[in-house]
Design a protein around this motif. Structure first.
Motif, mmCIF file in Angstrom:
data_model
loop_
_atom_site.group_PDB
_atom_site.id
_atom_site.type_symbol
_atom_site.label_atom_id
_atom_site.label_comp_id
_atom_site.label_asym_id
_atom_site.label_seq_id
_atom_site.Cartn_x
_atom_site.Cartn_y
_atom_site.Cartn_z
ATOM 1 N N THR A 46 25.540 35.592 -3.867
ATOM 2 C CA THR A 46 26.936 35.983 -3.960
ATOM 3 C C THR A 46 27.027 37.298 -4.724
ATOM 4 O O THR A 46 26.315 37.504 -5.704
ATOM 5 N N LYS A 47 27.914 38.162 -4.246
ATOM 6 C CA LYS A 47 28.154 39.451 -4.914
ATOM 7 C C LYS A 47 29.620 39.503 -5.326
ATOM 8 O O LYS A 47 30.504 39.252 -4.524
ATOM 9 N N ASP A 48 29.845 39.809 -6.589
ATOM 10 C CA ASP A 48 31.197 40.018 -7.101
ATOM 11 C C ASP A 48 31.328 41.455 -7.565
ATOM 12 O O ASP A 48 30.419 41.992 -8.217
ATOM 13 N N GLU A 49 32.448 42.056 -7.219
ATOM 14 C CA GLU A 49 32.833 43.348 -7.774
ATOM 15 C C GLU A 49 34.063 43.075 -8.625
ATOM 16 O O GLU A 49 35.047 42.524 -8.140
ATOM 17 N N ASN A 113 25.431 31.364 -6.375
ATOM 18 C CA ASN A 113 26.758 30.799 -6.589
ATOM 19 C C ASN A 113 26.663 29.361 -7.103
ATOM 20 O O ASN A 113 25.811 28.595 -6.670
ATOM 21 N N ASN A 118 30.949 30.578 -11.378
ATOM 22 C CA ASN A 118 32.319 30.954 -11.040
ATOM 23 C C ASN A 118 33.235 30.797 -12.259
ATOM 24 O O ASN A 118 34.072 31.655 -12.525
ATOM 25 N N ARG A 139 39.000 41.122 -8.271
ATOM 26 C CA ARG A 139 37.700 40.489 -8.010
ATOM 27 C C ARG A 139 37.496 40.423 -6.505
ATOM 28 O O ARG A 139 38.319 39.872 -5.786
ATOM 29 N N THR A 141 34.711 39.123 -3.771
ATOM 30 C CA THR A 141 33.520 38.271 -3.643
ATOM 31 C C THR A 141 33.031 38.296 -2.195
ATOM 32 O O THR A 141 33.825 38.174 -1.270
ATOM 33 N N SER A 142 31.721 38.452 -2.030
ATOM 34 C CA SER A 142 31.125 38.425 -0.700
ATOM 35 C C SER A 142 29.743 37.792 -0.765
ATOM 36 O O SER A 142 29.172 37.622 -1.841
ATOM 37 N N THR A 143 29.236 37.444 0.390
ATOM 38 C CA THR A 143 27.880 36.904 0.497
ATOM 39 C C THR A 143 26.960 38.029 0.940
ATOM 40 O O THR A 143 27.308 38.793 1.841
#
Length: 148
Positions: A46-49, A113, A118, A139, A141-143
């Protein structure tokens, strides 16, 4: 059949020989893209910006010292495996409809994840909003597929 019709038929047949390729005994096979099971070094994570605006409601800015303390005391303990911090500039419409332009800190997190992770990220966002009187922290969020 007239000579003219025979000539026209021969011309059409000859043309078809040039248009239709001769049969060859070759086959084309589509290759499937590699999946994570084929490359043991690849992982789906999981990628969060996280976009932290630096403008405070009173017109002052979150200073670099304040940011570094927040990073060290609040963010890093919750994501000790690593992160990326970037300086950015952005704009948005606030809740009263006013266009706000501000310097921003962008944090990029890549992780496995889990409900715990989270929750930790939500704690970071909540803490920043409270500490610096922020309306929001964006926020995204992507895979992602990663390999090291």
């Amino acid at each position: 059949m007239t000579i003219m019709q025979k000539s026209l038929n021969n011309l059409i047949l000859t043309g078809l020989l040039f248009i239709v390729p001769a049969y060859t005994n070759t086959f084309a096979r589509a290759q499937l893209p590699q999946t994570s099971t084929q490359n043991s070094r690849e992982k789906i994570l999981t990628k969060d910006e996280l976009y932290f605006g630096l403008s405070k409601p009173d017109g002052t800015m979150v200073s670099e010292v304040e940011w570094q303390l927040f990073l060290r005391r609040t963010i890093t303990p919750r994501v000790p495996a690593g992160l990326t911090v970037m300086d950015a500039y952005g704009q948005y419409l606030n809740s009263s409809g006013k266009l706000t332009k501000e310097k921003t800190k962008l944090i990029i997190l890549i992780y496995e994840n889990s409900p715990t992770k989270n929750s930790q990220i939500e704690e970071i966002i909540s803490s920043y909003k409270q500490k610096f009187q922020q309306e929001s922290v964006l926020r995204i969020t992507s895979t992602v597929r990663v390999s090291f």
